[in-house]
Design an enzyme around this catalytic site. Sequence first.
Site, short mmCIF file in Angstrom:
data_model
loop_
_atom_site.label_atom_id
_atom_site.label_comp_id
_atom_site.label_asym_id
_atom_site.label_seq_id
_atom_site.Cartn_x
_atom_site.Cartn_y
_atom_site.Cartn_z
N ARG A 1 11.89 -20.14 22.48
CA ARG A 1 11.50 -20.73 21.19
C ARG A 1 11.61 -22.24 21.21
NH1 ARG A 1 14.77 -18.11 16.68
NH2 ARG A 1 13.09 -16.59 16.78
N TYR A 2 12.62 -22.74 21.94
CA TYR A 2 12.89 -24.18 21.95
C TYR A 2 12.59 -24.73 23.34
CZ TYR A 2 15.85 -22.84 17.96
OH TYR A 2 16.33 -22.33 16.79
N ARG B 1 15.55 -24.48 26.75
CA ARG B 1 16.52 -23.39 26.80
C ARG B 1 15.89 -22.08 26.36
NH1 ARG B 1 17.13 -26.36 22.29
NH2 ARG B 1 18.25 -25.65 20.43
N CYS C 1 25.98 -2.51 22.37
CA CYS C 1 27.11 -3.26 21.83
C CYS C 1 28.31 -2.32 21.74
CB CYS C 1 26.79 -3.78 20.44
SG CYS C 1 25.55 -5.08 20.48
N CYS D 1 27.28 -3.66 14.14
CA CYS D 1 27.50 -4.43 12.92
C CYS D 1 26.35 -4.11 11.98
CB CYS D 1 27.52 -5.92 13.23
SG CYS D 1 28.55 -6.30 14.66
N CYS E 1 23.38 -6.59 11.66
CA CYS E 1 22.85 -7.12 12.92
C CYS E 1 21.40 -7.57 12.79
CB CYS E 1 22.93 -6.04 14.00
SG CYS E 1 22.22 -6.60 15.56
N ARG F 1 19.49 -8.15 15.40
CA ARG F 1 18.69 -7.55 16.49
C ARG F 1 18.77 -6.04 16.45
NH1 ARG F 1 19.85 -11.80 20.62
NH2 ARG F 1 18.47 -13.46 19.94
N ASP G 1 20.20 -12.94 8.44
CA ASP G 1 18.75 -12.88 8.58
C ASP G 1 18.22 -11.68 7.80
OD1 ASP G 1 18.37 -15.13 10.32
OD2 ASP G 1 19.30 -13.95 11.91
N ASP H 1 17.99 -19.41 10.07
CA ASP H 1 16.95 -19.22 11.08
C ASP H 1 15.66 -19.02 10.30
OD1 ASP H 1 15.86 -18.93 13.60
OD2 ASP H 1 17.54 -17.71 14.30
N LYS I 1 16.19 -22.29 14.21
CA LYS I 1 17.38 -22.53 13.40
C LYS I 1 17.41 -23.97 12.91
CE LYS I 1 20.39 -19.99 16.44
NZ LYS I 1 19.33 -19.39 17.15
C1 LIG Z 1 19.71 -19.57 18.59
C2 LIG Z 1 18.77 -19.62 19.69
C3 LIG Z 1 18.96 -20.49 20.78
C4 LIG Z 1 20.15 -21.39 20.89
O1 LIG Z 1 20.11 -22.39 19.91
P1 LIG Z 1 21.25 -23.51 19.88
O2 LIG Z 1 20.97 -24.25 18.60
O3 LIG Z 1 21.09 -24.35 21.10
O4 LIG Z 1 22.57 -22.80 19.86
C5 LIG Z 1 18.00 -20.51 21.76
N1 LIG Z 1 16.91 -19.72 21.71
C6 LIG Z 1 16.70 -18.89 20.68
C7 LIG Z 1 15.48 -18.06 20.67
C8 LIG Z 1 17.63 -18.81 19.63
O5 LIG Z 1 17.42 -17.96 18.62
S1 SF4 Z 2 25.65 -8.46 15.52
FE1 SF4 Z 2 24.27 -6.99 16.56
S2 SF4 Z 2 24.12 -7.76 18.63
FE2 SF4 Z 2 25.92 -8.75 17.73
S3 SF4 Z 2 27.64 -7.41 18.28
FE3 SF4 Z 2 26.93 -6.77 16.25
S4 SF4 Z 2 25.50 -5.12 16.67
FE4 SF4 Z 2 25.76 -6.24 18.59
#
Ligand SMILES: *Cc1c(COP(=O)(O)O)cnc(C)c1O
Ligand code: SF4
Length: 346
Positions: free
Chosen positions: A91-92, A95, A104, A108, A111, A113, A271, A308, A315
Amino acid sequence: MSDDWRKLLSRSILHPGDLPTTLISDADRLAGVIGAFPMKVNPYVLSVIQGAGDPIARQVLPHPDELADADRSLDPLAEECQSPAPQVIHRYPHRVVLLVSDQCAVHCRFCMRKRRVAGGGQVSSEAVHQGLQYIRERSDINEVILSGGDPLMLGDRSLIAILKAVRAIAHIRVLRIHTRMPSVLPQRVTPSLAGQLAAFQPLYINIHFNHPAELTPAAISACRRLADAGIALGSQTVLLKGINDTPEVLHRLLDTLLANRVRPYYIHQVDPVPGTSHFRVPLNEGLRIMNALRGKLSGLAMPHFMVDLPGGGGKTALLPECVEERGHPQWRIRNWQGELFKYPCH
Ligand SMILES: *Cc1c(COP(=O)(O)O)cnc(C)c1O
Ligand code: SF4
């Protein structure tokens, strides 16, 4: 000893009816809830729960309120659209996230994801290899964030093999791991694992902690093992209604993390995935809480408050407005107590 965590995991409770009756009253009503997102509570987390409705119970026990917003998107951040290769979210600039596990140690309920975690399958090593190949071919990437699920659900051998493969890529400088293990299954952080991770510097580990009750002696020891191995630790916290949405609770959490060599990094707005509306704190309230923390909390313990943005916007940090007026030659700026000061604009 080193396999304790696997034994604990194998004894995870997956059906509300198997929970102590003091924790759940009407297990049958929860079939639809766990149909949408399965329950998983390992015996360590269960041991930290003090009673129904406590801050740990509310994070991990299914609740009928989760069905209130079932029509929401499972991927509001459009992570799957920003996936140029299997297991990669790009996305960025510079990184990427590499999703190395869909499992996991606990589920949670909030979550973000859950679309991946719900299935709980193994990520194939073929998919991880394809993700690694993408990273190899993109010399503009210099940081890889292992995430999931939880990367520490992999056994030592698989995890170390992935870290070695990433480290072998010349253009990757910084490694990061995002995990919740120290708070939800600290037995996973064995001295042996900590020792092996120490070989991958610069390595940063961001740990998900939401409430001071998670900072048990076992969790603190897990953090100490990582910090003693020379790994820089950060924390990520989700702002959760009725769980940590007061300055007092967050102050205790962040202050205790700092004292245990975990540097608070981000506080996230929940989210908008299905099943999370009842956890969401109004943004105004979130900013009010952050403002109440500023000044009282050591600057070292002060995280950024992140939202986000939808559709892959990424973010961004929300800040209380401290610039009252951008005049010339002076700006008027507020301090943490709300007092106004004049400050020359250049
Ligand atoms: C959160 C995230 C990151 C890391 O973001 P930082 O602001 O550097 O902590 C990198 N890629 C994705 C897709 C993310 O959601
Ligand atoms: S928030 Fe989602 S990915 Fe993170 S530990 Fe909990 S269940 Fe796992």
